[in-house]
Motif scaffolding. Structure first.
Motif, PDB file in Angstrom:
ATOM      1  N   SER A 124      42.627 107.568  46.770  1.00 55.52           N
ATOM      2  CA  SER A 124      41.610 107.250  47.772  1.00 55.52           C
ATOM      3  C   SER A 124      42.105 106.133  48.672  1.00 55.52           C
ATOM      4  CB  SER A 124      40.305 106.827  47.084  1.00 55.52           C
ATOM      5  OG  SER A 124      39.299 106.598  48.036  1.00 55.52           O
ATOM      6  N   ALA A 125      42.067 106.353  49.981  1.00 52.08           N
ATOM      7  CA  ALA A 125      42.581 105.388  50.947  1.00 52.08           C
ATOM      8  C   ALA A 125      41.460 104.882  51.845  1.00 52.08           C
ATOM      9  CB  ALA A 125      43.676 106.028  51.804  1.00 52.08           C
ATOM     10  N   SER A 126      41.522 103.605  52.187  1.00 52.80           N
ATOM     11  CA  SER A 126      40.563 103.018  53.117  1.00 52.80           C
ATOM     12  C   SER A 126      40.778 103.593  54.507  1.00 52.80           C
ATOM     13  CB  SER A 126      40.736 101.498  53.150  1.00 52.80           C
ATOM     14  OG  SER A 126      40.031 100.946  54.243  1.00 52.80           O
ATOM     15  N   HIS A 127      39.702 104.113  55.098  1.00 53.05           N
ATOM     16  CA  HIS A 127      39.824 104.693  56.431  1.00 53.05           C
ATOM     17  C   HIS A 127      40.144 103.631  57.475  1.00 53.05           C
ATOM     18  CE1 HIS A 127      39.660 107.689  59.390  1.00 53.05           C
ATOM     19  NE2 HIS A 127      38.605 108.350  59.009  1.00 53.05           N
ATOM     20  N   LEU A 128      39.822 102.390  57.211  1.00 55.89           N
ATOM     21  CA  LEU A 128      40.147 101.320  58.150  1.00 55.89           C
ATOM     22  C   LEU A 128      41.655 101.098  58.269  1.00 55.89           C
ATOM     23  CD1 LEU A 128      37.537  98.476  57.472  1.00 55.89           C
ATOM     24  CD2 LEU A 128      37.749  99.880  59.512  1.00 55.89           C
ATOM     25  N   VAL A 129      42.387 101.490  57.252  1.00 54.30           N
ATOM     26  CA  VAL A 129      43.823 101.230  57.217  1.00 54.30           C
ATOM     27  C   VAL A 129      44.630 102.466  57.579  1.00 54.30           C
ATOM     28  CG1 VAL A 129      45.732 100.408  55.767  1.00 54.30           C
ATOM     29  CG2 VAL A 129      43.439  99.462  55.472  1.00 54.30           C
ATOM     30  N   MET A 130      44.175 103.625  57.173  1.00 50.68           N
ATOM     31  CA  MET A 130      44.935 104.845  57.464  1.00 50.68           C
ATOM     32  C   MET A 130      44.011 106.041  57.663  1.00 50.68           C
ATOM     33  SD  MET A 130      46.628 105.619  53.698  1.00 50.68           S
ATOM     34  CE  MET A 130      47.179 103.947  53.379  1.00 50.68           C
ATOM     35  N   ASP A 131      44.444 106.954  58.495  1.00 55.12           N
ATOM     36  CA  ASP A 131      43.700 108.189  58.709  1.00 55.12           C
ATOM     37  C   ASP A 131      44.221 109.283  57.782  1.00 55.12           C
ATOM     38  OD1 ASP A 131      46.133 108.881  59.833  1.00 55.12           O
ATOM     39  OD2 ASP A 131      45.394 109.032  61.883  1.00 55.12           O
ATOM     40  N   GLY A 132      43.729 110.505  57.961  1.00 53.99           N
ATOM     41  CA  GLY A 132      44.128 111.603  57.099  1.00 53.99           C
ATOM     42  C   GLY A 132      45.618 111.865  57.136  1.00 53.99           C
ATOM     43  N   PHE A 133      46.204 111.822  58.330  1.00 58.93           N
ATOM     44  CA  PHE A 133      47.648 112.059  58.445  1.00 58.93           C
ATOM     45  C   PHE A 133      48.423 111.056  57.608  1.00 58.93           C
ATOM     46  CE2 PHE A 133      51.695 110.867  60.339  1.00 58.93           C
ATOM     47  CZ  PHE A 133      52.331 112.092  60.476  1.00 58.93           C
ATOM     48  N   LYS A 177      55.476 106.510  68.028  1.00 60.44           N
ATOM     49  CA  LYS A 177      56.171 107.549  67.289  1.00 60.44           C
ATOM     50  C   LYS A 177      55.179 108.493  66.611  1.00 60.44           C
ATOM     51  CE  LYS A 177      60.213 104.632  66.408  1.00 60.44           C
ATOM     52  NZ  LYS A 177      61.086 104.014  65.384  1.00 60.44           N
ATOM     53  N   GLU A 178      55.615 109.748  66.412  1.00 60.83           N
ATOM     54  CA  GLU A 178      54.732 110.753  65.835  1.00 60.83           C
ATOM     55  C   GLU A 178      54.422 110.491  64.365  1.00 60.83           C
ATOM     56  OE1 GLU A 178      55.463 114.841  66.628  1.00 60.83           O
ATOM     57  OE2 GLU A 178      56.299 114.479  68.614  1.00 60.83           O
ATOM     58  N   ASN A 179      55.205 109.637  63.718  1.00 65.42           N
ATOM     59  CA  ASN A 179      54.954 109.333  62.308  1.00 65.42           C
ATOM     60  C   ASN A 179      54.313 107.956  62.148  1.00 65.42           C
ATOM     61  OD1 ASN A 179      57.157 107.795  63.034  1.00 65.42           O
ATOM     62  ND2 ASN A 179      58.342 108.210  61.175  1.00 65.42           N
ATOM     63  N   ALA A 180      53.546 107.529  63.147  1.00 62.18           N
ATOM     64  CA  ALA A 180      52.929 106.204  63.132  1.00 62.18           C
ATOM     65  C   ALA A 180      51.912 106.088  62.001  1.00 62.18           C
ATOM     66  CB  ALA A 180      52.267 105.917  64.475  1.00 62.18           C
ATOM     67  N   PHE A 181      51.992 104.993  61.271  1.00 62.78           N
ATOM     68  CA  PHE A 181      51.035 104.684  60.209  1.00 62.78           C
ATOM     69  C   PHE A 181      49.755 104.120  60.816  1.00 62.78           C
ATOM     70  CE2 PHE A 181      49.152 101.576  57.297  1.00 62.78           C
ATOM     71  CZ  PHE A 181      49.001 102.320  56.139  1.00 62.78           C
ATOM     72  N   GLY A 182      48.631 104.399  60.166  1.00 69.11           N
ATOM     73  CA  GLY A 182      47.355 103.848  60.616  1.00 69.11           C
ATOM     74  C   GLY A 182      46.398 104.941  61.028  1.00 69.11           C
ATOM     75  N   ASN A 183      45.516 104.611  61.958  1.00 69.90           N
ATOM     76  CA  ASN A 183      44.575 105.575  62.507  1.00 69.90           C
ATOM     77  C   ASN A 183      44.984 105.906  63.935  1.00 69.90           C
ATOM     78  OD1 ASN A 183      41.966 105.990  60.695  1.00 69.90           O
ATOM     79  ND2 ASN A 183      42.579 103.835  60.491  1.00 69.90           N
ATOM     80  N   TYR A 184      45.288 107.149  64.169  1.00 67.72           N
ATOM     81  CA  TYR A 184      45.410 107.603  65.553  1.00 67.72           C
ATOM     82  C   TYR A 184      44.729 108.950  65.648  1.00 67.72           C
ATOM     83  CZ  TYR A 184      46.960 108.071  70.308  1.00 67.72           C
ATOM     84  OH  TYR A 184      46.969 108.209  71.668  1.00 67.72           O
ATOM     85  N   VAL A 185      43.439 108.901  65.453  1.00 67.87           N
ATOM     86  CA  VAL A 185      42.618 110.101  65.474  1.00 67.87           C
ATOM     87  C   VAL A 185      41.358 109.795  66.261  1.00 67.87           C
ATOM     88  CG1 VAL A 185      41.438 109.501  63.309  1.00 67.87           C
ATOM     89  CG2 VAL A 185      41.540 111.887  64.029  1.00 67.87           C
ATOM     90  N   MET A 186      40.887 110.773  67.004  1.00 68.11           N
ATOM     91  CA  MET A 186      39.651 110.622  67.764  1.00 68.11           C
ATOM     92  C   MET A 186      38.708 111.746  67.382  1.00 68.11           C
ATOM     93  SD  MET A 186      39.049 110.502  71.885  1.00 68.11           S
ATOM     94  CE  MET A 186      37.392 110.448  72.573  1.00 68.11           C
ATOM     95  N   ASP A 187      37.461 111.394  67.106  1.00 69.28           N
ATOM     96  CA  ASP A 187      36.451 112.407  66.802  1.00 69.28           C
ATOM     97  C   ASP A 187      35.957 113.025  68.097  1.00 69.28           C
ATOM     98  OD1 ASP A 187      36.573 111.996  64.084  1.00 69.28           O
ATOM     99  OD2 ASP A 187      35.021 110.461  64.092  1.00 69.28           O
ATOM    100  N   ALA A 188      36.549 114.167  68.451  1.00 73.43           N
ATOM    101  CA  ALA A 188      36.128 114.839  69.678  1.00 73.43           C
ATOM    102  C   ALA A 188      34.702 115.342  69.508  1.00 73.43           C
ATOM    103  CB  ALA A 188      37.061 116.011  69.982  1.00 73.43           C
TER     104      ALA A 188
END
Length: 459
Positions: free
Chosen positions: A159-168, A300-311
């Motif tokens: 289980s990962a904190s969403h504040l730190v990383m997204d699903g990817f 970079k395409e392998n960036a750690f963190g959150n780079y997701v937008m809820d369309a």
């Protein structure tokens, strides 16, 4: 099914190599700030079979050592959220690692979970259940629990904190951890993510940019889950039905399999709501879009963190029609609008565009989260993510489970032979109506009931 869980031990797994001084403070990004303050659990079940060439004790050691090695690379996962919530203090505090055992056989559990997928929740880490906001900052960004069945099979919850990383980031972490565990990859060869997103799109004071989010009141009604398999043949059949709309000009593109399935699921949910309320209501779908590789900034395409937008995808009864091709078009246009908002411009341009998109939802009386006249759900595609190949040395998982089960959600992910599995999380009263919807029965009845609920082999 009465399950009894016995906890054996809990420890903190720290990076095998101390984090260098210049990396002790990991800056969060603007998109990290947009993430919900919650954990995202992923649950993987592994049977005990002929491919288990090492004993349980040695396997436990390999799990812990490989986790320690990978944390030397993904160092923010072993840190803690700073007081200002703008960064992670990477002082190698560690990841919580709990070992437990359960009083049943793996195959017996699999037989029961076919009838009730909600049994999977039993294996979620206790650390993230009912996690209060005041405790969130001090909780490790990652929590792991490994539960052994009496036969030697295991349930792994990461289980990962969403504040730190997204699903990817989360799923990539799990996949690479499995490789390090199986092949004993040394520390100096582990390099699969970049950690500069916070420098490119730094966190900032959001009070002047975003309205305060109004979170919906928790429902007293129980959420339940079910799974549906959609074969490649069924997807092709659904696409063929849209050929007429393409030929007539009503649809000007060939839809993807994710767009088609999203349209089917969403239309079914809208009809369920109509059956419950007696009239057609507005509906809002949040469709998470991975924006990596779609930005003009040097990310970079392998960036750690959150780079997701809820369309946000909005259905208005007075405006939108109920034909399948209308839903497919609405989904394509809404997702592309979200991508366009982030694709070109400076960091400030991107932030302004995202802010405008979110204000349209969260500051709107028509669509805001406190409007009970709008049905809301999440439909997320996890297809092409590598979870199904997460082999820690005991083969691929035979069952996967996602999410916290606290919101109407649909999760799509790759299954065997080109098929797609959909995990649907709904309130109990919605699920019975959802399963009876003609769209849902159409693609599940093609498989037959026994094949539809079959869990082994999944992948």
């Amino acid at each position: 099914m009465e399950l009894n869980l016995e906890f054996i031990s809990t420890k903190l797994i720290k990076p095998s190599i101390p984090t260098p001084p210049h990396l002790k403070n990991y800056k969060l990004s603007f998109f990290d700030q947009l993430a919900e303050r919650e954990h995202m659990p992923l649950l993987l079940f592994y049977p005990y079979g002929n491919n288990n060439d090492i004993g349980d004790d040695l396997f436990d050691q390999k799990l812990e050592k490989s986790l320690s090695r990978i944390l030397s690379h993904v160092y923010p996962a072993a840190g803690r959220l700073s007081r200002d919530r703008f960064s992670i203090d990477c002082l190698d505090q560690g990841v919580t690692f709990t070992k437990a055992k359960v009083n049943c056989q793996f195959n017996d559990f699999i037989d029961q979970v076919q009838k009730d997928l909600n049994l999977a929740l039993f294996f979620f880490p206790r650390d993230i259940q009912d996690l209060k906001d005041v405790d969130f900052d001090s909780t490790p960004p990652m929590v792991v629990q490994v539960t052994k069945f009496e036969c030697g099979g295991i349930a792994m919850s990461i289980s990962a904190s969403h504040l730190v990383m997204d699903g990817f980031s989360n799923f990539k972490f799990v996949y690479e951890w499995a490789k390090v565990c199986k092949f004993e990859i040394p520390d100096d060869e582990i390099d699969f993510m970049s950690f500069d997103f916070g420098e490119i799109l730094p966190a900032r004071d959001l009070s002047r940019i975003f309205p305060n989010r109004v979170h919906p009141v928790e429902s007293e009604e129980r959420f339940i889950a079910n799974r549906f398999f959609i074969t490649e043949q069924t997807i092709s059949s659904l696409r063929d039905k849209l050929t007429g709309a393409i030929d007539s000009g009503e649809l000007c593109f060939k839809p993807s399999r994710v767009e088609i399935i999203t349209a089917i699921l969403w239309r079914a949910l809208i009809r369920v709501s109509e059956a419950k309320h007696g009239y057609l209501r507005r509906s809002l779908v949040f469709f998470p879009v991975n924006l990596r590789g779609r930005i003009s900034l040097p990310l970079k395409e392998n960036a750690f963190g959150n780079y997701v937008m809820d369309a946000p995808i909005m259905f208005v009864p007075e405006k939108n029609k109920m034909e399948l091709h209308d839903f497919v078009t609405l989904i394509r246009n809404s997702v592309q609008k979200a991508i366009d908002a982030c694709a070109i411009g400076t960091a400030d341009d991107i932030i302004a565009n995202v802010a405008d998109s979110y204000k349209e939802i969260f500051a709107s009386k028509e669509w805001g989260t406190d409007n009970d006249e709008v049905d809301k759900c999440i439909i997320s595609s996890l297809c092409k993510f590598p979870m199904k190949d997460a082999d820690f040395g005991r083969g691929k998982p035979s069952l996967m489970h996602f999410g916290l089960r606290n919101f109407h959600s649909c999760w799509m992910y790759d299954a065997e032979c080109g098929s797609i599995c959909v995990q649907v999380d709904l309130k109990d009263s919605y699920m019975s109506l959802f399963e009876c919807q003609s769209d849902i029965k159409a693609f599940t009845n093609v498989l037959g009931n026994q094949e539809r609920i079959q869990l082994q082999p999944l992948l």
